[in-house]
Enzyme design. Structure first.
Site, PDB file in Angstrom:
ATOM      1  N   ASP A   1       0.886  -1.167   0.000  1.00  0.00           N
ATOM      2  CA  ASP A   1       0.000   0.000   0.000  1.00  0.00           C
ATOM      3  C   ASP A   1       0.921   1.213   0.000  1.00  0.00           C
ATOM      4  OD1 ASP A   1      -1.518   2.231   0.748  1.00  0.00           O
ATOM      5  OD2 ASP A   1      -2.890   1.043   1.976  1.00  0.00           O
TER       6      ASP A   1
ATOM      7  N   ASN B   1       2.714   3.222 -10.564  1.00  0.00           N
ATOM      8  CA  ASN B   1       1.434   3.302 -11.269  1.00  0.00           C
ATOM      9  C   ASN B   1       0.256   3.579 -10.345  1.00  0.00           C
ATOM     10  OD1 ASN B   1      -0.669   2.376 -13.455  1.00  0.00           O
ATOM     11  ND2 ASN B   1      -1.034   1.062 -11.669  1.00  0.00           N
TER      12      ASN B   1
ATOM     13  N   TYR C   1      -6.924  15.809  -8.273  1.00  0.00           N
ATOM     14  CA  TYR C   1      -6.246  14.863  -9.165  1.00  0.00           C
ATOM     15  C   TYR C   1      -5.236  15.555 -10.076  1.00  0.00           C
ATOM     16  CZ  TYR C   1      -5.517  11.248 -12.686  1.00  0.00           C
ATOM     17  OH  TYR C   1      -4.941  10.342 -13.547  1.00  0.00           O
TER      18      TYR C   1
ATOM     19  N   LYS D   1      -1.055  15.219 -10.144  1.00  0.00           N
ATOM     20  CA  LYS D   1      -0.259  14.682 -11.253  1.00  0.00           C
ATOM     21  C   LYS D   1       0.752  15.722 -11.747  1.00  0.00           C
ATOM     22  CE  LYS D   1      -1.977  10.501 -11.531  1.00  0.00           C
ATOM     23  NZ  LYS D   1      -1.168   9.314 -11.237  1.00  0.00           N
TER      24      LYS D   1
ATOM     25  N   THR E   1     -10.941   2.215 -17.517  1.00  0.00           N
ATOM     26  CA  THR E   1     -10.653   1.412 -16.315  1.00  0.00           C
ATOM     27  C   THR E   1     -11.693   1.768 -15.245  1.00  0.00           C
ATOM     28  OG1 THR E   1      -9.247   3.087 -15.260  1.00  0.00           O
ATOM     29  CG2 THR E   1      -8.144   1.537 -16.756  1.00  0.00           C
TER      30      THR E   1
HETATM   31  P1  NAP Z   1      -7.558   1.687 -11.580  1.00  0.00           P
HETATM   32  O1  NAP Z   1      -8.052   0.656 -12.519  1.00  0.00           O
HETATM   33  O2  NAP Z   1      -8.467   2.281 -10.571  1.00  0.00           O
HETATM   34  O3  NAP Z   1      -6.252   1.097 -10.869  1.00  0.00           O
HETATM   35  C1  NAP Z   1      -5.598   1.809  -9.868  1.00  0.00           C
HETATM   36  C2  NAP Z   1      -4.665   0.871  -9.165  1.00  0.00           C
HETATM   37  O4  NAP Z   1      -3.983   1.613  -8.155  1.00  0.00           O
HETATM   38  C3  NAP Z   1      -5.393  -0.286  -8.457  1.00  0.00           C
HETATM   39  O5  NAP Z   1      -4.603  -1.434  -8.519  1.00  0.00           O
HETATM   40  C4  NAP Z   1      -5.498   0.222  -7.044  1.00  0.00           C
HETATM   41  O6  NAP Z   1      -5.622  -0.804  -6.080  1.00  0.00           O
HETATM   42  C5  NAP Z   1      -4.147   0.889  -6.926  1.00  0.00           C
HETATM   43  N1  NAP Z   1      -4.052   1.745  -5.767  1.00  0.00           N
HETATM   44  C6  NAP Z   1      -4.817   2.816  -5.417  1.00  0.00           C
HETATM   45  N2  NAP Z   1      -4.405   3.288  -4.241  1.00  0.00           N
HETATM   46  C7  NAP Z   1      -3.377   2.503  -3.834  1.00  0.00           C
HETATM   47  C8  NAP Z   1      -2.544   2.491  -2.704  1.00  0.00           C
HETATM   48  N3  NAP Z   1      -2.693   3.348  -1.686  1.00  0.00           N
HETATM   49  N4  NAP Z   1      -1.564   1.548  -2.633  1.00  0.00           N
HETATM   50  C9  NAP Z   1      -1.404   0.664  -3.616  1.00  0.00           C
HETATM   51  N5  NAP Z   1      -2.175   0.599  -4.701  1.00  0.00           N
HETATM   52  C10 NAP Z   1      -3.151   1.531  -4.796  1.00  0.00           C
HETATM   53  O7  NAP Z   1      -6.984   2.954 -12.364  1.00  0.00           O
HETATM   54  P2  NAP Z   1      -6.104   3.105 -13.681  1.00  0.00           P
HETATM   55  O8  NAP Z   1      -6.884   3.927 -14.617  1.00  0.00           O
HETATM   56  O9  NAP Z   1      -5.549   1.806 -14.112  1.00  0.00           O
HETATM   57  O10 NAP Z   1      -4.944   4.037 -13.104  1.00  0.00           O
HETATM   58  C11 NAP Z   1      -3.587   3.628 -13.032  1.00  0.00           C
HETATM   59  C12 NAP Z   1      -2.732   4.883 -13.076  1.00  0.00           C
HETATM   60  O11 NAP Z   1      -2.917   5.524 -14.339  1.00  0.00           O
HETATM   61  C13 NAP Z   1      -3.105   5.927 -12.020  1.00  0.00           C
HETATM   62  O12 NAP Z   1      -1.938   6.537 -11.520  1.00  0.00           O
HETATM   63  C14 NAP Z   1      -3.928   6.929 -12.805  1.00  0.00           C
HETATM   64  O13 NAP Z   1      -3.929   8.199 -12.230  1.00  0.00           O
HETATM   65  C15 NAP Z   1      -3.200   6.887 -14.132  1.00  0.00           C
HETATM   66  N6  NAP Z   1      -3.971   7.400 -15.275  1.00  0.00           N
HETATM   67  C16 NAP Z   1      -5.090   6.775 -15.698  1.00  0.00           C
HETATM   68  C17 NAP Z   1      -5.759   7.265 -16.795  1.00  0.00           C
HETATM   69  C18 NAP Z   1      -6.994   6.603 -17.344  1.00  0.00           C
HETATM   70  O14 NAP Z   1      -7.577   7.140 -18.306  1.00  0.00           O
HETATM   71  N7  NAP Z   1      -7.405   5.458 -16.815  1.00  0.00           N
HETATM   72  C19 NAP Z   1      -5.318   8.423 -17.447  1.00  0.00           C
HETATM   73  C20 NAP Z   1      -4.177   9.045 -16.975  1.00  0.00           C
HETATM   74  C21 NAP Z   1      -3.493   8.510 -15.896  1.00  0.00           C
HETATM   75  P3  NAP Z   1      -7.092  -1.305  -5.578  1.00  0.00           P
HETATM   76  O15 NAP Z   1      -7.568  -2.289  -6.604  1.00  0.00           O
HETATM   77  O16 NAP Z   1      -6.778  -1.915  -4.266  1.00  0.00           O
HETATM   78  O17 NAP Z   1      -7.970  -0.101  -5.479  1.00  0.00           O
END
Ligand code: NAP
Length: 255
Positions: free
Chosen positions: A65, A92, A178, A182, A213
């Protein structure tokens, strides 16, 4: 061959149990790396690692975590014990702070009424979490012949894009937590890159694009595999690769 003397590269991906992180873990494993799946929920981490192994990859789950330094230190110990070093760190794990990104949640991150506890939680995960994990893993990264750190940021981090009144980002929801978190992460990326440049550790920030996601209720237009690809590219840079940069699918993203 013992795992400690493995010639496979070893990569740790935080938040790798689902979403983009899981896609990155799958792709790095497909490239022949040993992947350490960081997940705050041990069961979901094990499930993801088992799925990667079932596809022929080498994956191991570790409970991590990013807001809990005890789990971060323990994860570093486990990587040390098992592999002796780390070649790639992908920061990530991240949260948006909103329940989900949708018009109903638009009020969540309006600067003038944003909930401070939510802002704190977002910065704790997206910024301080990255510092904690990176610093815990740096001694292991220093044992790699070609260490790479990738911080998963966002186009929403770009002050150039978000301050353009005619640009697409003005139509996005307000983002007092957010987006600034970032921006801080890309700024932090530059600082780490500057410190670690002389040690050959390449540190870059990535904007994966709008990926479907859980974080956006699957409204993103890119697949996880597409979003993960640019992260993987920066995680596998050659020795002449950039450091201190901010990249998306189409190349550099403006600061
Ligand atoms: P997601 O499906 O919600 O996945 C987020 C991941 O981060 C999950 O595995 C979550 O674990 C984990 N997480 C959250 N808080 C945590 C903590 N305190 N310790 C450890 N793990 C933690 O989101 P995603 O879209 O794949 O996002 C991944 C990254 O990409 C993020 O940094 C996000 O800001 C970035 N991003 C995403 C997008 C997009 O369009 N999706 C665009 C730009 C940037 P749990 O399953 O336990 O919650």
């Amino acid at each position: 061959m013992s795992e400690k003397s493995t010639r496979r590269k070893v990569a740790l991906v935080t938040g790798a149990n689902k979403g983009i992180g899981r896609g990155v873990a799958e792709q790095l494993a497909a490239l022949g790396m040993t992947v350490v799946i960081g997940a705050r929920d041990p069961e979901r981490g094990e499930e993801a690692a088992a799925a990667v192994r079932a596809s022929g990859g080498d994956a191991h789950a570790v409970t991590l975590d990013v807001t809990d330094q005890a789990t971060v230190q323990e994860a570093a110990k486990q990587v040390e014990k098992r592999f002796g070093r780390l070649d790639v760190l992908v920061n990530n794990a991240g949260i948006t702070g909103s329940g989900r990104v949708s018009p109903e949640d638009a009020h969540d991150q309006v600067p003038s009424s944003v909930d401070l506890d939510m802002v704190r939680a977002v910065f704790e995960t997206n910024v301080l979490g990255v510092i904690g994990v990176t610093n815990a893993m740096l001694p292991l990264l220093r044992r790699s012949p070609a260490p790479r750190v990738v911080n998963v940021s966002s186009h929403a981090a770009s002050l150039t894009l978000t301050s353009d009144p005619d640009g697409p980002f003005t139509a996005l929801l307000p983002s007092a937590a957010y987006s600034p978190s970032k921006t801080a992460l890309t700024a932090l990326t530059v600082q780490y890159a500057n410190e670690l440049r002389r040690d050959g550790i390449l540190v870059n920030a990535v904007a994966p694009g709008f990926v479907g996601t859980d974080s956006n209720n699957h409204t993103g237009v890119l697949t996880v595999s597409q979003g993960a690809a640019v992260v993987v590219r920066l995680a596998t840079l050659g020795t002449d690769g950039p450091t201190g940069g901010f990249f998306g699918e189409g190349g550099p993203v403006p600061w």
